[in-house]
Design a protein around this motif. Structure first.
Motif, PDB file in Angstrom:
ATOM      1  N   TYR A  79      37.827  42.845  33.521  1.00  0.00           N
ATOM      2  CA  TYR A  79      38.620  41.705  32.852  1.00  0.00           C
ATOM      3  C   TYR A  79      40.140  41.866  33.220  1.00  0.00           C
ATOM      4  O   TYR A  79      40.603  40.242  33.282  1.00  0.00           O
ATOM      5  N   GLN A  80      40.816  42.657  33.754  1.00  0.00           N
ATOM      6  CA  GLN A  80      42.204  43.315  33.969  1.00  0.00           C
ATOM      7  C   GLN A  80      43.036  41.995  35.362  1.00  0.00           C
ATOM      8  O   GLN A  80      43.653  42.676  35.729  1.00  0.00           O
ATOM      9  N   ASN A 113      36.733  37.557  40.649  1.00  0.00           N
ATOM     10  CA  ASN A 113      35.647  37.465  41.535  1.00  0.00           C
ATOM     11  C   ASN A 113      35.629  35.885  41.932  1.00  0.00           C
ATOM     12  O   ASN A 113      35.518  34.583  41.240  1.00  0.00           O
ATOM     13  N   ASP A 114      35.221  35.887  43.399  1.00  0.00           N
ATOM     14  CA  ASP A 114      34.585  34.553  43.974  1.00  0.00           C
ATOM     15  C   ASP A 114      34.255  33.452  43.630  1.00  0.00           C
ATOM     16  O   ASP A 114      34.705  32.233  43.440  1.00  0.00           O
ATOM     17  N   ASP A 158      31.367  44.169  31.471  1.00  0.00           N
ATOM     18  CA  ASP A 158      32.431  44.649  32.767  1.00  0.00           C
ATOM     19  C   ASP A 158      32.665  44.431  33.639  1.00  0.00           C
ATOM     20  O   ASP A 158      32.646  44.366  35.185  1.00  0.00           O
ATOM     21  N   GLY A 159      32.958  42.350  33.567  1.00  0.00           N
ATOM     22  CA  GLY A 159      33.387  41.694  34.752  1.00  0.00           C
ATOM     23  C   GLY A 159      31.594  41.370  35.918  1.00  0.00           C
ATOM     24  O   GLY A 159      32.290  40.743  36.187  1.00  0.00           O
ATOM     25  N   ALA A 318      41.757  30.910  29.178  1.00  0.00           N
ATOM     26  CA  ALA A 318      40.295  30.470  30.321  1.00  0.00           C
ATOM     27  C   ALA A 318      39.596  31.379  30.667  1.00  0.00           C
ATOM     28  O   ALA A 318      38.136  31.405  30.785  1.00  0.00           O
ATOM     29  N   LEU A 319      39.549  33.035  29.744  1.00  0.00           N
ATOM     30  CA  LEU A 319      38.465  33.913  30.141  1.00  0.00           C
ATOM     31  C   LEU A 319      37.819  34.276  28.505  1.00  0.00           C
ATOM     32  O   LEU A 319      38.774  34.542  27.285  1.00  0.00           O
ATOM     33  N   TRP A 320      37.118  34.540  28.519  1.00  0.00           N
ATOM     34  CA  TRP A 320      36.274  34.662  26.649  1.00  0.00           C
ATOM     35  C   TRP A 320      36.486  36.679  26.523  1.00  0.00           C
ATOM     36  O   TRP A 320      36.266  36.665  28.023  1.00  0.00           O
ATOM     37  N   PRO A 321      36.616  37.579  26.339  1.00  0.00           N
ATOM     38  CA  PRO A 321      36.497  37.000  24.514  1.00  0.00           C
ATOM     39  C   PRO A 321      38.190  36.300  24.920  1.00  0.00           C
ATOM     40  O   PRO A 321      38.736  37.119  25.412  1.00  0.00           O
TER      41      PRO A 321
END
Ligand SMILES: [Zn+2]
Length: 321
Positions: A79-80, A113-114, A158-159, A318-321
């Motif tokens: 996430y980071q 991720n791509d 965990d991405g 743009a990302l959850w959460p």
């Protein structure tokens, strides 16, 4: 007010592409270099920095500034923005790529991720710009996925979310690099399609594809042969579409999204796969979910990832959460 520009990086196992993008998603400048030239992240960072400085000079000349820098990476990204595993660029494993990019300038940074970058590109400026919940499926060497729900990217705890290529469509089917068997990727990726062609040829089926040498036998060639009426090529794409439809029926039933956008090289043959894909969807998905689901090909081609990485870097929330 100064014009605002974004930088997108599409880091692949073979090539790295960078683009300077304006606020409307137009690529103003682009650079490309081999990612195989590096065996350590420091070498890559030095190259990226040189290109960023060139972009900055160009932007200042236009009276603007670079406000965000984003990168899409072929691997698991947390996430980071730390790269946990990048199978084809192992020297990136464990690297806090987001922190390294942030050292280069006063801009906001995002590393994803791509396949997620491709999903976001099609959301920002492409085929699903009017959709807030969709799955992007990349049909290339492998099968990737990116999930946008309620207008935000769902990367998972965990991405690791969006790995649509590894849903099982044949429980005892072909072994997969992930350790499982019968994953969608083994049937609907370019690699899977070519394997199906070879299996049919070994069985003694006749096809225009048998005259091609190994280099010329590509998923694109299979699509071309199918358009010329080659029965084997049509059967193989029909089968790939059927498997894809099985996977998408699960997605429709679990998530009830508005759309699915199909990207990557194999998406050029989407129309040939549609009849069997649609048949599986109507057979297996709830009617209300199947009726809702709009299936479209991506519009941005090879630029989807670079544009998505650039755009998402400039977005908050743009990302959850
Ligand atoms: Zn798998």
């Amino acid at each position: 007010m100064q014009r605002r520009f974004l930088v997108g990086i599409d880091l692949g196992g073979t090539n790295c592409r960078m683009a300077l993008v304006d606020g409307q998603g137009r690529v103003c400048r682009r650079e490309r270099f081999s990612s195989r030239d590096f065996d350590h992240v420091d070498g890559l960072m030095a190259k990226i920095e040189v290109i960023c400085r060139e972009f900055e000079i160009a932007v200042r000349g236009a009276g603007g500034e670079i406000v965000a820098l984003g990168a899409g990476v072929p691997g698991l990204v947390d996430y980071q923005g730390k790269v946990m595993v990048a199978p084809n660029l192992s020297w990136l494993n464990g690297v806090d790529f987001s922190a390294r990019l942030a050292e280069l300038g006063q801009w906001s940074v995002r590393v994803i991720n791509d396949a997620n970058a491709i999903a976001w590109g099609e959301h920002a400026w492409g085929a699903v710009r009017d959709n807030s919940s969709f799955l992007a499926v990349t049909l290339g060497t492998g099968v990737g996925g990116g999930l946008v729900l309620g207008g935000r990217l769902w990367v998972g705890s965990d991405g690791a979310a969006g790995e649509f290529g590894h849903v099982v469509v044949e429980p005892d089917g072909r072994p997969c690099r992930c350790g499982s068997r019968g994953c969608l990727e083994q049937y609907a990726s370019a690699t899977g399609i070519l394997r199906s062609v070879r299996e049919e040829l070994v069985q003694g089926r006749r096809s225009s594809l048998e005259s091609l040498d190994a280099d010329a036998l590509t998923a694109l060639a299979v699509g071309r042969a199918a358009r010329e009426g080659d029965a084997l090529a049509l059967d193989v794409l029909n089968e790939a579409g059927r498997r894809l439809g099985q996977g998408l029926a699960m997605i429709a039933n679990v998530l009830n999204p508005e759309a699915v956008v199909i990207c990557g090289g194999v998406s050029l043959s989407l129309d040939l796969m549609r009849p069997s894909l649609d048949g599986e969807l109507s057979r297996r998905a709830f009617e209300v979910s199947a009726r809702r689901l709009r299936i479209v090909a991506g519009e941005l081609g090879d630029d989807a990832g670079i544009l998505g990485a650039a755009h998402i870097a400039g977005c908050t929330d743009a990302l959850w959460p």
